[in-house]
Design a protein around this motif. Structure first.
Motif, PDB file in Angstrom:
ATOM      1  N   ARG A 131       0.835  -1.215   0.000  1.00 34.78           N
ATOM      2  CA  ARG A 131       0.000   0.000   0.000  1.00 34.78           C
ATOM      3  C   ARG A 131       0.863   1.255   0.000  1.00 34.78           C
ATOM      4  N   ASP A 159       1.244   4.299  -2.955  1.00 31.37           N
ATOM      5  CA  ASP A 159       0.793   5.628  -2.566  1.00 31.37           C
ATOM      6  C   ASP A 159       1.719   6.680  -3.175  1.00 31.37           C
ATOM      7  N   HIS A 216       3.916   8.706  -0.828  1.00 35.79           N
ATOM      8  CA  HIS A 216       4.888   8.058   0.063  1.00 35.79           C
ATOM      9  C   HIS A 216       6.319   8.473  -0.258  1.00 35.79           C
TER      10      HIS A 216
END
Length: 219
Positions: free
Chosen positions: A100, A104, A107
């Motif tokens: 995840r 993203d 991130h």
């Protein structure tokens, strides 16, 4: 210092012919360098895309799971950047949380691969491309990053299945790029200059890991 020639063109000085030959050699060298640079970067020209196969993996045992394009940079390795390192990471979380995070766009980081505790391998960035994983631009450009599910202070997270799967992956990478199987070229994130990370930590068994990598490389 050269000696000046005589009026009839004789003498020990540098002749016009020598100057012309030297100039021609320099021009050839410059042209060769320009051709080499163009060969390495042709796909960066406007309107040109280097052929890619969607969902393709560099390691046959990996499953493709794409990272956000914000977390890596398109490249043409090893033609534009030589690959001479494998960097070992630990996710400090679960496999799914790492996936995840790498998907993203906010991130700002991702590794090429994630290895799960059960030995499953996900590839999230092509080895051709530069992953933002090491916290050091030069090391990002020259390395392949492998994340491992778990926490640095939990030795039980580093399972036999994980070690074996990761070792096979690293042996494959080293074989593709001619990387020596040693601690100078297979390093922890903590060893990257300028990083503030501590992974893979004191519980990562380097002797065991390198032994497995060398065994896998012989198969």
């Amino acid at each position: 210092m050269g000696t000046k020639g005589t009026a009839d063109g004789t003498g020990t000085g540098i002749s016009r012919r020598s100057v012309l030959i030297g100039g021609a050699v320099t021009a050839v060298g410059t042209a060769a360098l320009a051709r080499d640079q163009l060969k390495r970067a042709w796909w960066r020209l406007p309107g040109v895309e280097k052929p890619r196969t969607p969902g393709a993996v560099d390691y046959a045992r990996a499953q493709w799971t794409a990272a956000s394009s914000a977390n890596w940079r398109r490249a043409d390795r090893p033609d534009d950047f030589r690959i001479d390192r494998v960097v070992i990471h630990v996710t400090q979380g679960s496999f799914s949380s790492a996936v995840r995070a790498f998907q993203d766009p906010g991130h700002g980081a991702a590794a090429h691969y994630i290895v799960r505790k059960d030995g499953h391998v996900a590839q999230m960035i092509r080895e051709l491309d530069v992953a933002f994983h090491a916290g050091n631009r030069s090391y990002n450009e020259r390395s392949v990053g492998i994340e491992h599910e778990g926490f640095v202070d939990r030795p039980q997270d580093f399972t036999a299945a994980m070690y074996a799967a990761s070792a096979r992956l690293t042996a494959s990478i080293c074989g593709r790029y001619g990387i020596p199987v040693d601690r100078k070229h297979i390093i922890g994130h903590v060893e990257v200059p300028g990083t503030d990370h501590t992974d893979p930590g004191k519980h990562w068994d380097w002797d065991r890991y390198l032994k497995l990598v060398r065994a896998a490389a012989k198969r």
